[in-house]
Design a protein around this motif. Structure first.
Motif, PDB file in Angstrom:
ATOM      1  N   THR A  68      68.619  71.564  61.416  1.00 26.92           N
ATOM      2  CA  THR A  68      67.447  72.316  60.922  1.00 26.92           C
ATOM      3  C   THR A  68      66.218  72.044  61.786  1.00 26.92           C
ATOM      4  N   GLN A  69      66.162  70.879  62.429  1.00 23.75           N
ATOM      5  CA  GLN A  69      64.996  70.547  63.261  1.00 23.75           C
ATOM      6  C   GLN A  69      64.945  71.365  64.552  1.00 23.75           C
ATOM      7  N   VAL A  70      66.090  71.940  64.914  1.00 25.76           N
ATOM      8  CA  VAL A  70      66.102  72.815  66.093  1.00 25.76           C
ATOM      9  C   VAL A  70      66.337  74.269  65.669  1.00 25.76           C
ATOM     10  N   GLN A  90      70.290  58.945  55.657  1.00 26.86           N
ATOM     11  CA  GLN A  90      69.542  59.535  54.527  1.00 26.86           C
ATOM     12  C   GLN A  90      68.425  60.439  55.024  1.00 26.86           C
ATOM     13  N   HIS A  91      67.734  59.993  56.103  1.00 26.33           N
ATOM     14  CA  HIS A  91      66.651  60.794  56.682  1.00 26.33           C
ATOM     15  C   HIS A  91      67.186  62.138  57.194  1.00 26.33           C
ATOM     16  N   GLU A  92      68.356  62.080  57.855  1.00 23.49           N
ATOM     17  CA  GLU A  92      68.914  63.316  58.436  1.00 23.49           C
ATOM     18  C   GLU A  92      69.480  64.245  57.378  1.00 23.49           C
ATOM     19  N   ASP A 150      68.417  64.457  54.385  1.00 20.23           N
ATOM     20  CA  ASP A 150      67.218  65.077  53.801  1.00 20.23           C
ATOM     21  C   ASP A 150      66.819  66.310  54.602  1.00 20.23           C
ATOM     22  N   HIS A 151      66.835  66.182  55.942  1.00 21.74           N
ATOM     23  CA  HIS A 151      66.484  67.343  56.780  1.00 21.74           C
ATOM     24  C   HIS A 151      67.370  68.545  56.445  1.00 21.74           C
ATOM     25  N   LEU A 152      68.675  68.292  56.261  1.00 20.53           N
ATOM     26  CA  LEU A 152      69.623  69.397  55.974  1.00 20.53           C
ATOM     27  C   LEU A 152      69.308  70.049  54.623  1.00 20.53           C
ATOM     28  N   GLY A 173      59.599  57.314  61.162  1.00 20.46           N
ATOM     29  CA  GLY A 173      58.927  58.348  61.925  1.00 20.46           C
ATOM     30  C   GLY A 173      59.816  59.582  61.860  1.00 20.46           C
ATOM     31  N   CYS A 174      59.409  60.644  62.511  1.00 18.00           N
ATOM     32  CA  CYS A 174      60.219  61.862  62.510  1.00 18.00           C
ATOM     33  C   CYS A 174      59.841  62.704  63.728  1.00 18.00           C
ATOM     34  N   LEU A 175      60.838  63.197  64.426  1.00 20.44           N
ATOM     35  CA  LEU A 175      60.569  64.001  65.617  1.00 20.44           C
ATOM     36  C   LEU A 175      59.888  65.323  65.259  1.00 20.44           C
ATOM     37  N   SER A 176      59.940  65.676  63.972  1.00 16.91           N
ATOM     38  CA  SER A 176      59.266  66.906  63.548  1.00 16.91           C
ATOM     39  C   SER A 176      57.884  66.645  62.976  1.00 16.91           C
TER      40      SER A 176
END
Ligand code: K2U
Ligand code: ZN
Length: 177
Positions: free
Chosen positions: A50-52, A132-134, A136-138, A90-93
């Motif tokens: 989702t981040q891309v 868990q962080h990833e 969450d992104h989905l 942190g987060c790349l987004s």
């Protein structure tokens, strides 16, 4: 392979709930390879599709010291959670923001790997936090969602200002004249 653009908060495309991958095809393999190249270049230790801007439940990560242990997770899900742990994330987004987030200390995860094989494993420490962080992104969730509304709005306003300036537009106030 190709480096992909990483969507930045508050882009609404980061808020979609990604669709399950229906087949671990060569195309999914190419996407995973592009996501890994993008993650290493950022640099980061995880990246969700989702981040891309891709509506698929696909995650890549590499938490190794040397950054030479890439892992691909297709349709990852958390089966069980135990304990709690607080870690600075942190987060790349969400560039330039690092805040403490409380998550499960240990998780049991089921996923397909990059070859379509079923994985089921327990994770703790940085792997647990990253997964868990990833995931969450989905699900369209960002780590800033765990912060106060006030903090989240301040971050949003700052990033929107930076994005305007990066596009060469004057600050919002100047445009009002
Ligand atoms: O999803 C992402 O934006 C990738 C994150 C993954 C992550 C977030 C929090 C805690 C661990 C991993 C990025 O890798 S954030 C940048 C980063 C780089 C090294 C270590 C921790 C965070
Ligand atoms: Zn992130």
């Amino acid at each position: 392979m190709a480096k992909l653009s990483i969507l930045q908060f508050p882009d609404p495309r980061l808020r979609i709930r990604a669709r399950p991958v229906t087949g671990v095809t060569a195309e999914i393999g190419r996407l995973a390879a592009d996501m890994l190249e993008t993650m290493y270049a950022a640099p980061g230790i995880g990246l969700a599709a989702t981040q891309v801007g891709v509506d698929q439940r696909l995650v890549v990560l590499d938490i190794s010291e040397k950054g030479n242990e890439p892992r691909v997770f297709v349709n990852p899900e958390i089966l069980a959670r135990a304990g709690t742990e607080t870690m600075q994330e942190g987060c790349l987004s969400v560039p330039g923001v690092f805040e403490e987030v409380q998550r499960a200390e240990r998780v049991r995860v089921r996923s397909l790997d990059g070859h379509g094989r079923v994985l089921e494993f327990d994770a703790e420490g940085l792997l647990a936090v990253c997964i868990q962080h990833e995931i969450d992104h989905l699900d369209g969730k960002l780590f800033v969602d765990y912060l106060s509304e006030l903090k989240r709005q301040r971050i949003r306003k700052r990033l929107e200002k930076e994005q305007r300036e990066a596009r060469g537009k004057p600050p919002a106030a100047a445009r009002a004249i």
